[in-house]
Design a protein around this motif. Sequence first.
Motif, PDB file in Angstrom:
ATOM      1  N   THR A  38      -1.501  -0.210 -11.750  1.00  0.00           N
ATOM      2  CA  THR A  38      -1.096   0.466 -11.158  1.00  0.00           C
ATOM      3  C   THR A  38      -1.716   0.815 -10.346  1.00  0.00           C
ATOM      4  OG1 THR A  38       1.105  -0.112 -11.663  1.00  0.00           O
ATOM      5  CG2 THR A  38       0.970   1.594 -10.062  1.00  0.00           C
ATOM      6  N   GLN A  39      -1.852   1.040  -9.397  1.00  0.00           N
ATOM      7  CA  GLN A  39      -3.558   1.817  -8.633  1.00  0.00           C
ATOM      8  C   GLN A  39      -2.388   2.322  -7.938  1.00  0.00           C
ATOM      9  OE1 GLN A  39      -7.149   0.262  -7.458  1.00  0.00           O
ATOM     10  NE2 GLN A  39      -7.825   0.347  -9.776  1.00  0.00           N
ATOM     11  N   THR A  40      -3.450   4.091  -7.026  1.00  0.00           N
ATOM     12  CA  THR A  40      -2.709   4.726  -6.125  1.00  0.00           C
ATOM     13  C   THR A  40      -3.558   5.226  -5.368  1.00  0.00           C
ATOM     14  OG1 THR A  40      -0.760   5.422  -7.512  1.00  0.00           O
ATOM     15  CG2 THR A  40      -0.575   6.568  -5.277  1.00  0.00           C
ATOM     16  N   THR A  43      -0.838   7.364   0.115  1.00  0.00           N
ATOM     17  CA  THR A  43       0.305   7.559  -0.177  1.00  0.00           C
ATOM     18  C   THR A  43       0.706   6.090  -0.847  1.00  0.00           C
ATOM     19  OG1 THR A  43       0.943   6.783   1.647  1.00  0.00           O
ATOM     20  CG2 THR A  43       0.957   9.120   1.307  1.00  0.00           C
ATOM     21  N   ILE A  44      -0.534   5.225  -0.878  1.00  0.00           N
ATOM     22  CA  ILE A  44       0.180   3.575  -0.774  1.00  0.00           C
ATOM     23  C   ILE A  44      -0.399   3.236  -2.246  1.00  0.00           C
ATOM     24  CG2 ILE A  44      -1.115   1.109  -0.597  1.00  0.00           C
ATOM     25  CD1 ILE A  44       0.327   2.312   2.043  1.00  0.00           C
ATOM     26  N   THR A  45       0.658   2.473  -3.435  1.00  0.00           N
ATOM     27  CA  THR A  45       0.662   2.676  -4.697  1.00  0.00           C
ATOM     28  C   THR A  45       1.048   0.903  -4.461  1.00  0.00           C
ATOM     29  OG1 THR A  45       2.044   4.100  -5.547  1.00  0.00           O
ATOM     30  CG2 THR A  45       1.387   2.491  -6.624  1.00  0.00           C
ATOM     31  N   THR A  47       0.741  -2.611  -7.068  1.00  0.00           N
ATOM     32  CA  THR A  47       1.103  -2.800  -8.864  1.00  0.00           C
ATOM     33  C   THR A  47       0.733  -4.116  -8.425  1.00  0.00           C
ATOM     34  OG1 THR A  47       2.798  -1.261  -8.729  1.00  0.00           O
ATOM     35  CG2 THR A  47       2.693  -2.891 -10.548  1.00  0.00           C
ATOM     36  N   HIS A  77       4.057  -0.490  -2.440  1.00  0.00           N
ATOM     37  CA  HIS A  77       5.087   0.559  -1.863  1.00  0.00           C
ATOM     38  C   HIS A  77       3.957   1.617  -1.252  1.00  0.00           C
ATOM     39  CE1 HIS A  77       7.243   4.662  -3.115  1.00  0.00           C
ATOM     40  NE2 HIS A  77       8.176   3.726  -2.290  1.00  0.00           N
ATOM     41  N   ASN A  78       4.472   1.899   0.073  1.00  0.00           N
ATOM     42  CA  ASN A  78       4.032   2.802   1.077  1.00  0.00           C
ATOM     43  C   ASN A  78       5.239   4.596   1.026  1.00  0.00           C
ATOM     44  OD1 ASN A  78       3.387   4.359   3.227  1.00  0.00           O
ATOM     45  ND2 ASN A  78       3.065   2.928   4.810  1.00  0.00           N
ATOM     46  N   ALA A  79       4.526   5.432   0.700  1.00  0.00           N
ATOM     47  CA  ALA A  79       5.417   6.288   0.417  1.00  0.00           C
ATOM     48  C   ALA A  79       5.166   7.243   1.150  1.00  0.00           C
ATOM     49  CB  ALA A  79       5.509   7.196  -0.949  1.00  0.00           C
ATOM     50  N   ARG A  85       8.961  -0.913   0.760  1.00  0.00           N
ATOM     51  CA  ARG A  85       8.653  -1.650  -0.592  1.00  0.00           C
ATOM     52  C   ARG A  85       8.111  -3.086  -0.196  1.00  0.00           C
ATOM     53  NH1 ARG A  85       7.874  -0.015  -6.125  1.00  0.00           N
ATOM     54  NH2 ARG A  85       9.594   2.554  -5.131  1.00  0.00           N
TER      55      ARG A  85
END
Length: 89
Positions: A38-40, A43-45, A47, A77-79, A85
């Motif tokens: 996983t990389q962030t 706000t974007i993660t 996996t 995943h966009n937080a 997601r």
Amino acid sequence: MRHFLQIAALVVLLAGCATLPYPPPDLHRAAFLERSVTQTAGTITATVAVPDEAETEALFGLPLYEEGIQPVWVEIHNAGATGSRVSLW
């Protein structure tokens, strides 16, 4: 007779295009997800995980590695403000 051959060819063509719906694999017990990376960034993660040859055959029921196909599982995943997601194969 000519129309019969055209209709027969059309039926054969359409039958060749017919497929069974693809049942998505059950990922709740997928061991390869334990090896995910996983990389962030902001706000974007993202996996990513890659099942090995045995896991791939268990998931898809096909020897994809023998055909030179390596599936890759990707989840984004966009937080941010819109928050979403997406998981992809």
